[in-house]
Design a protein around this motif. Sequence first.
Motif, PDB file in Angstrom:
ATOM      1  N   LEU A  62      -6.528   9.410  -4.978  1.00 39.46           N
ATOM      2  CA  LEU A  62      -5.681   8.647  -4.058  1.00 39.46           C
ATOM      3  C   LEU A  62      -5.812   7.144  -4.295  1.00 39.46           C
ATOM      4  N   VAL A  63      -7.030   6.691  -4.502  1.00 42.46           N
ATOM      5  CA  VAL A  63      -7.241   5.263  -4.741  1.00 42.46           C
ATOM      6  C   VAL A  63      -6.583   4.835  -6.040  1.00 42.46           C
ATOM      7  N   ARG A  64      -6.740   5.651  -7.079  1.00 46.47           N
ATOM      8  CA  ARG A  64      -6.118   5.304  -8.358  1.00 46.47           C
ATOM      9  C   ARG A  64      -4.609   5.308  -8.275  1.00 46.47           C
ATOM     10  N   SER A  65      -4.023   6.298  -7.606  1.00 45.82           N
ATOM     11  CA  SER A  65      -2.561   6.351  -7.517  1.00 45.82           C
ATOM     12  C   SER A  65      -2.034   5.206  -6.656  1.00 45.82           C
ATOM     13  N   GLY A  66      -2.768   4.812  -5.621  1.00 48.12           N
ATOM     14  CA  GLY A  66      -2.360   3.673  -4.804  1.00 48.12           C
ATOM     15  C   GLY A  66      -2.378   2.380  -5.599  1.00 48.12           C
ATOM     16  N   ASN A  67      -3.393   2.193  -6.425  1.00 46.98           N
ATOM     17  CA  ASN A  67      -3.459   1.002  -7.270  1.00 46.98           C
ATOM     18  C   ASN A  67      -2.351   1.004  -8.305  1.00 46.98           C
ATOM     19  N   ARG A  68      -2.025   2.153  -8.835  1.00 50.09           N
ATOM     20  CA  ARG A  68      -0.985   2.248  -9.850  1.00 50.09           C
ATOM     21  C   ARG A  68       0.374   1.884  -9.255  1.00 50.09           C
ATOM     22  N   SER A  73       0.569  -1.871  -8.665  1.00 48.39           N
ATOM     23  CA  SER A  73       0.695  -2.680  -9.873  1.00 48.39           C
ATOM     24  C   SER A  73       2.060  -2.499 -10.528  1.00 48.39           C
ATOM     25  N   VAL A  74       2.659  -1.310 -10.414  1.00 45.90           N
ATOM     26  CA  VAL A  74       3.971  -1.085 -11.019  1.00 45.90           C
ATOM     27  C   VAL A  74       5.043  -1.794 -10.216  1.00 45.90           C
ATOM     28  N   GLY A  75       4.983  -1.730  -8.896  1.00 43.56           N
ATOM     29  CA  GLY A  75       5.983  -2.370  -8.058  1.00 43.56           C
ATOM     30  C   GLY A  75       5.533  -3.723  -7.561  1.00 43.56           C
ATOM     31  N   GLY A  76       4.914  -4.497  -8.406  1.00 42.71           N
ATOM     32  CA  GLY A  76       4.336  -5.763  -7.992  1.00 42.71           C
ATOM     33  C   GLY A  76       5.312  -6.904  -7.822  1.00 42.71           C
ATOM     34  N   GLY A  77       6.602  -6.687  -7.967  1.00 44.25           N
ATOM     35  CA  GLY A  77       7.572  -7.726  -7.731  1.00 44.25           C
ATOM     36  C   GLY A  77       7.832  -8.626  -8.915  1.00 44.25           C
TER      37      GLY A  77
END
Length: 64
Positions: free
Chosen positions: A44-50, A53-57
């Motif tokens: 969960l932590v890894r997927s949240g970070n991913r 970072s992908v939708g970082g604007g």
Amino acid sequence: MIQIALAVVLVLVVGGCACVVWAARGGPRWVRGVATVTLAVGQLVRSGNRRRSVGGGGDDGGDG
């Protein structure tokens, strides 16, 4: 207060990692349960970070 909270989190993380290693070597049933929870929380932590970072604007960190 923050140091106490961080220390508790650190103890939980280290304990979870120890349970993962112990479960890999055939530990008791409760250790396998704790290891499963630890691995699930890690996912969960890894997927949240991913996602973050992908939708970082599109901020590339430049000064411009």
